[in-house]
Design an enzyme around this catalytic site. Structure first.
Site, short mmCIF file in Angstrom:
data_model
loop_
_atom_site.label_atom_id
_atom_site.label_comp_id
_atom_site.label_asym_id
_atom_site.label_seq_id
_atom_site.Cartn_x
_atom_site.Cartn_y
_atom_site.Cartn_z
N GLY A 13 -33.54 33.59 -4.92
CA GLY A 13 -32.82 32.61 -4.20
C GLY A 13 -32.73 32.97 -2.63
N GLY A 16 -32.19 30.43 0.53
CA GLY A 16 -30.92 29.68 0.65
C GLY A 16 -30.03 30.12 1.74
CD GLN A 17 -24.53 28.04 3.72
OE1 GLN A 17 -24.28 27.39 2.24
NE2 GLN A 17 -23.74 27.82 4.30
CG ASP A 39 -35.81 30.53 -2.66
OD1 ASP A 39 -36.39 29.55 -3.54
OD2 ASP A 39 -34.97 30.96 -2.48
CG ASP A 58 -39.08 29.42 -12.20
OD1 ASP A 58 -37.73 29.14 -12.41
OD2 ASP A 58 -39.62 28.26 -12.80
CE1 TYR A 148 -22.78 26.00 -8.20
CE2 TYR A 148 -20.66 25.33 -7.47
CZ TYR A 148 -21.75 26.49 -7.32
OH TYR A 148 -21.74 27.27 -6.27
CE LYS A 152 -22.61 29.38 -9.51
NZ LYS A 152 -23.53 30.43 -9.08
CB ILE A 178 -20.74 29.99 2.35
CG1 ILE A 178 -19.86 30.79 1.38
CG2 ILE A 178 -21.12 30.94 3.50
CD1 ILE A 178 -18.81 31.82 1.33
P1 NAD Z 1 -28.89 27.63 -1.76
O1 NAD Z 1 -28.65 26.23 -2.44
O2 NAD Z 1 -28.68 27.39 -0.34
O3 NAD Z 1 -30.13 28.43 -2.45
C1 NAD Z 1 -30.51 28.80 -3.40
C2 NAD Z 1 -31.72 28.91 -3.75
O4 NAD Z 1 -32.20 28.95 -5.02
C3 NAD Z 1 -32.63 28.21 -3.01
O5 NAD Z 1 -33.54 28.77 -1.99
C4 NAD Z 1 -33.54 27.52 -4.18
O6 NAD Z 1 -34.86 27.23 -3.75
C5 NAD Z 1 -33.48 28.80 -5.09
N1 NAD Z 1 -33.73 28.33 -6.39
C6 NAD Z 1 -33.54 27.24 -7.03
N2 NAD Z 1 -33.80 27.24 -8.27
C7 NAD Z 1 -34.94 28.41 -8.39
C8 NAD Z 1 -35.39 29.02 -9.48
N3 NAD Z 1 -35.55 28.37 -10.71
N4 NAD Z 1 -36.01 30.21 -9.22
C9 NAD Z 1 -35.70 30.97 -7.97
N5 NAD Z 1 -35.12 30.41 -7.10
C10 NAD Z 1 -34.30 29.08 -7.37
O7 NAD Z 1 -27.34 28.37 -2.33
P2 NAD Z 1 -26.51 29.46 -1.63
O8 NAD Z 1 -25.48 28.59 -1.10
O9 NAD Z 1 -27.40 30.30 -1.02
O10 NAD Z 1 -25.77 29.94 -2.72
C11 NAD Z 1 -26.23 31.37 -3.36
C12 NAD Z 1 -25.07 31.58 -4.54
O11 NAD Z 1 -23.67 31.42 -3.82
C13 NAD Z 1 -25.02 30.52 -5.49
O12 NAD Z 1 -24.85 31.25 -6.84
C14 NAD Z 1 -23.87 29.75 -5.27
O13 NAD Z 1 -23.48 29.07 -6.45
C15 NAD Z 1 -23.00 30.73 -4.76
N6 NAD Z 1 -22.10 29.83 -3.94
C16 NAD Z 1 -22.48 29.33 -2.77
C17 NAD Z 1 -21.46 28.88 -2.10
C18 NAD Z 1 -21.81 28.02 -0.83
O14 NAD Z 1 -20.82 27.62 0.09
N7 NAD Z 1 -23.02 28.33 -0.22
C19 NAD Z 1 -20.21 28.83 -2.37
C20 NAD Z 1 -19.86 29.10 -3.43
C21 NAD Z 1 -20.72 29.80 -4.31
N1 SER Z 2 -20.11 25.36 -1.63
C1 SER Z 2 -20.33 25.25 -3.01
C2 SER Z 2 -20.55 23.91 -3.43
O1 SER Z 2 -20.09 23.13 -2.81
C3 SER Z 2 -19.19 25.75 -3.75
O2 SER Z 2 -19.63 26.47 -4.85
O3 SER Z 2 -21.32 23.55 -4.43
#
Ligand code: NAD
Ligand code: SER
Length: 331
Positions: A13, A16-17, A39, A58, A148, A152, A178
């Site tokens: 991933g 992602g963010q 990714d 994947d 979701y 988790k 975040i």
């Molecule tokens: P995001 O949605 O920005 O990025 C997730 C990435 O996963 C994407 O680039 C997507 O293309 C990739 N993805 C989706 N399906 C896939 C697959 N089958 N195989 C490979 N890649 C795949 O998410 P994020 O914000 O970067 O989150 C990263 C982690 O942090 C996640 O576990 C999320 O639950 C957790 N998290 C994020 C936040 C937040 O605010 N950003 C808060 C709490 C938890």
């Molecule tokens: N920032 C995340 C969401 O809103 C929390 O896990 O899904």
């Protein structure tokens, strides 16, 4: 336990963010060639992803996932691939498949290849009805209302199970929302906190999908990256918890965020127009007790709302002036 490793890391991933910024920091610390980004999506080759290896992985395809681990002699998986809360409500089956099957694959591959560590983030979304919402404790009832959140909780339990049953070093943190200036968020309930800054810098009003008084725990990206790497580096023997550390930094309402942004962008207007994400937000904590993370591995955040707003506005304003506010997103 806690196997020796030389840190050859696969980040899933990575586009992602969080993954996108984590890869950059991990490459700085452990060497570009030792951190493989991966990714489903293809990176923008002119960006940071060009600074080291990238593989299309994947995470639901265990065989393909395993081949990449083997090819690069990976010892650590940092598992960021996921479907977030709002997107997960639109396609719950996909959320289960990516978040649970994907993690199960990572943990099974950790056994197959005797990996040193798997780190997988959890979320404040594990909490739900029946939890104390203020200063939510580490140990409490977990009855999430979103798919979701359900994935988790399952992920935390899977990590703890693999630690106990198979001796896999699996770790995880419950991130709050975040906020970051580099890569846009990927479909979560807390996305409004990032979008508000972008709108302000563009001189636009922002239509906010939660109410003005909606208060959630949040964190600025530099703290998220620091916390993640600090937990990766923590001595396994000092850990009592494994897959579920509460992680806090700051809490604010949508209205307080708008007021903070107005200190740098006077006159910034927000229209509150709640949608289905309001109910999700209301099922989550307003603040988090992260004393276990503080005690077991020394967690301490640096940013509060004021310092985060200053930094966000500086970064986004500079990019806007260059005509590059919305960095080109990967395909
Ligand atoms: P995001 O949605 O920005 O990025 C997730 C990435 O996963 C994407 O680039 C997507 O293309 C990739 N993805 C989706 N399906 C896939 C697959 N089958 N195989 C490979 N890649 C795949 O998410 P994020 O914000 O970067 O989150 C990263 C982690 O942090 C996640 O576990 C999320 O639950 C957790 N998290 C994020 C936040 C937040 O605010 N950003 C808060 C709490 C938890
Ligand atoms: N920032 C995340 C969401 O809103 C929390 O896990 O899904």
């Amino acid at each position: 336990m806690g196997k020796k490793n030389i840190r050859r890391i696969l980040v899933t991933g990575s586009e992602g963010q969080i993954g996108s910024e984590l890869v950059t920091e991990l490459r700085d610390r452990f060497g570009a060639g030792n951190v493989v980004a991966s990714d489903l999506r293809t990176p923008d080759v002119t960006g940071d992803a060009a600074a080291g290896p990238f593989e299309r992985v994947d995470v639901t395809d265990r065989e393909g996932f395993g081949k990449v681990l083997q090819r690069y002699e990976i010892d650590t998986i940092v598992h960021m691939a996921a479907i977030l809360s709002a997107k997960g409500e639109r396609d719950p089956g996909l959320a289960w498949n990516v978040n649970v099957t994907g993690l199960l694959n990572a943990l099974e591959l950790a056994r197959d290849f005797d990996l040193a560590q798997v780190l997988c983030p959890s979320s404040i979304a594990v909490f739900g009805a029946g939890c104390p919402r203020e200063n939510t404790p580490q140990e409490t009832v977990l009855i999430p209302s979103t798919m979701y959140g359900i994935t988790k909780v399952a992920g935390e339990l899977l990590c703890d199970y693999y630690v106990r049953r198979f001796g896999v070093d699996a770790r995880g943190l419950r991130y709050p929302g975040i906020v970051s200036a580099e890569t846009l968020p990927g479909g979560g309930t807390t996305d409004y906190a990032v979008e508000m800054y972008y709108a302000a810098v563009e001189g636009k009003a922002y239509r906010c999908f939660v109410r003005e008084d909606t208060r959630l725990p949040m964190m600025y990206m530099p703290d998220c990256i620091k916390g993640t790497i600090d937990l990766m580096e923590a001595d396994f023997d000092g850990l009592v918890h494994h897959g579920n550390f509460n992680l806090g930094a700051m809490s604010f309402s949508a209205g307080e965020l708008a007021a903070s942004i107005r200190t740098g962008v006077p006159g910034f207007e927000v229209i509150y127009d709640p949608d289905y994400r309001q109910e999700i937000a209301e099922s989550w904590p307003t603040s988090i007790d992260d004393s276990a993370a503080r005690q077991e591995w020394g967690w301490e955040p640096s940013y509060d709302l004021r310092s985060m707003t200053k930094d966000m506005l500086e970064k986004l304003t500079a990019r806007h002036a260059e005509g590059n506010l919305y960095r080109e997103q990967p395909a």
